[in-house]
Enzyme design. Sequence first.
Site, PDB file in Angstrom:
ATOM      1  N   ASP A 172       0.834  -1.200   0.000  1.00 39.58           N
ATOM      2  CA  ASP A 172       0.000   0.000   0.000  1.00 39.58           C
ATOM      3  C   ASP A 172       0.867   1.247   0.000  1.00 39.58           C
ATOM      4  O   ASP A 172       2.090   1.175   0.148  1.00 39.58           O
ATOM      5  CB  ASP A 172      -1.038  -0.006   1.131  1.00 39.58           C
ATOM      6  CG  ASP A 172      -0.456   0.230   2.510  1.00 39.58           C
ATOM      7  OD1 ASP A 172       0.749   0.515   2.620  1.00 39.58           O
ATOM      8  OD2 ASP A 172      -1.212   0.126   3.493  1.00 39.58           O
ATOM      9  N   ILE A 173       0.212   2.377  -0.226  1.00 38.37           N
ATOM     10  CA  ILE A 173       0.909   3.651  -0.375  1.00 38.37           C
ATOM     11  C   ILE A 173       1.173   4.244   1.004  1.00 38.37           C
ATOM     12  O   ILE A 173       0.251   4.355   1.832  1.00 38.37           O
ATOM     13  CB  ILE A 173       0.077   4.624  -1.233  1.00 38.37           C
ATOM     14  CG1 ILE A 173      -0.184   4.011  -2.610  1.00 38.37           C
ATOM     15  CG2 ILE A 173       0.789   5.974  -1.361  1.00 38.37           C
ATOM     16  CD1 ILE A 173      -1.204   4.775  -3.433  1.00 38.37           C
ATOM     17  N   GLU A 215      -6.025   2.175  -0.841  1.00 35.99           N
ATOM     18  CA  GLU A 215      -4.695   2.365  -1.422  1.00 35.99           C
ATOM     19  C   GLU A 215      -3.870   1.094  -1.392  1.00 35.99           C
ATOM     20  O   GLU A 215      -2.655   1.132  -1.538  1.00 35.99           O
ATOM     21  CB  GLU A 215      -3.959   3.487  -0.676  1.00 35.99           C
ATOM     22  CG  GLU A 215      -3.540   3.162   0.738  1.00 35.99           C
ATOM     23  CD  GLU A 215      -4.586   3.481   1.790  1.00 35.99           C
ATOM     24  OE1 GLU A 215      -4.195   3.689   2.942  1.00 35.99           O
ATOM     25  OE2 GLU A 215      -5.789   3.514   1.449  1.00 35.99           O
TER      26      GLU A 215
END
Length: 296
Positions: A172-173, A215
Amino acid sequence: MSEEVKEETVVTNIPEASGDSKKQAYIIFLSGPLVGKIHLLEEGAITLGRGDDATIMIADLGISRHHLSLICETGKTLIKDMGSTNGTYVNGQRVKEYVLKDGDKIQISSSTIMKFAYQDNIENIFHKELYKMAIIDALTGAYNKRFFEGRLKEEFSYCLRNSVPLSLLIFDIDYFKKINDTYGHRAGDFVLTHLATLARSIIRTEDIFCRYGGEEFTVLLKGTDEAGGILMAERLRRLIEESDFTFDGQLMKVTISLGVTTLKGQNFTDSETMIKLADKYLYKSKNNGRNRSTAS
């Protein structure tokens, strides 16, 4: 005029197939309040917005009352932003005026995304689009979670039976909420879309790339051992770290954290256990400072 009546103007009966090969332009709503609805574009201009007087009224607070117009004439369709607050984006780029091409993706809010098509067999294309909508995330073009979980079970069973390695990446970001809070949700959407484009540029066509939620993304690497899984994770991490994410003149620093697991022999009994461990490794990466990969 009520919203129900307005929506009826959007639903267009698909014409019966005929020998006429004349191409027609249309838009199909990929997400948002009108998801799944199709509108054939005839000669002339129509407006889209949340105002009651829009040709296509969309009950989405993220768009303006008069957001954009579509002008179809002499074999081309022009999209014009009507001074909207949040802008009109075609294939991720903000536009004021733009001549649409077959396959262009139009986004006017975090929720409402459309696709423009110029085809001679609308019935065929419509059914293909419905199928895509069932398995593809409209914003990023990656597979959706439901499709991914089905494929993971299939590939896991095959690889387990045939002693074929299978690697799973979940990432994920980093600090994505901060991106949204600082630059706005449209910038967040851009980061998700651009990241997905970058990821697809380095993974193989046989790999399964998915937006797993928010995300968070996953990549399934069939026939890839642990060393290969870690190598791909690091390639992806470095690519994102070294790439520019510039939205409306603002340069954003984007990094990702990853977890990697690999089916080898019979170290996992089911795919659910495999993905839970990958998720555990992802959070280990985040707890150890982010922008890193963890495989054990």
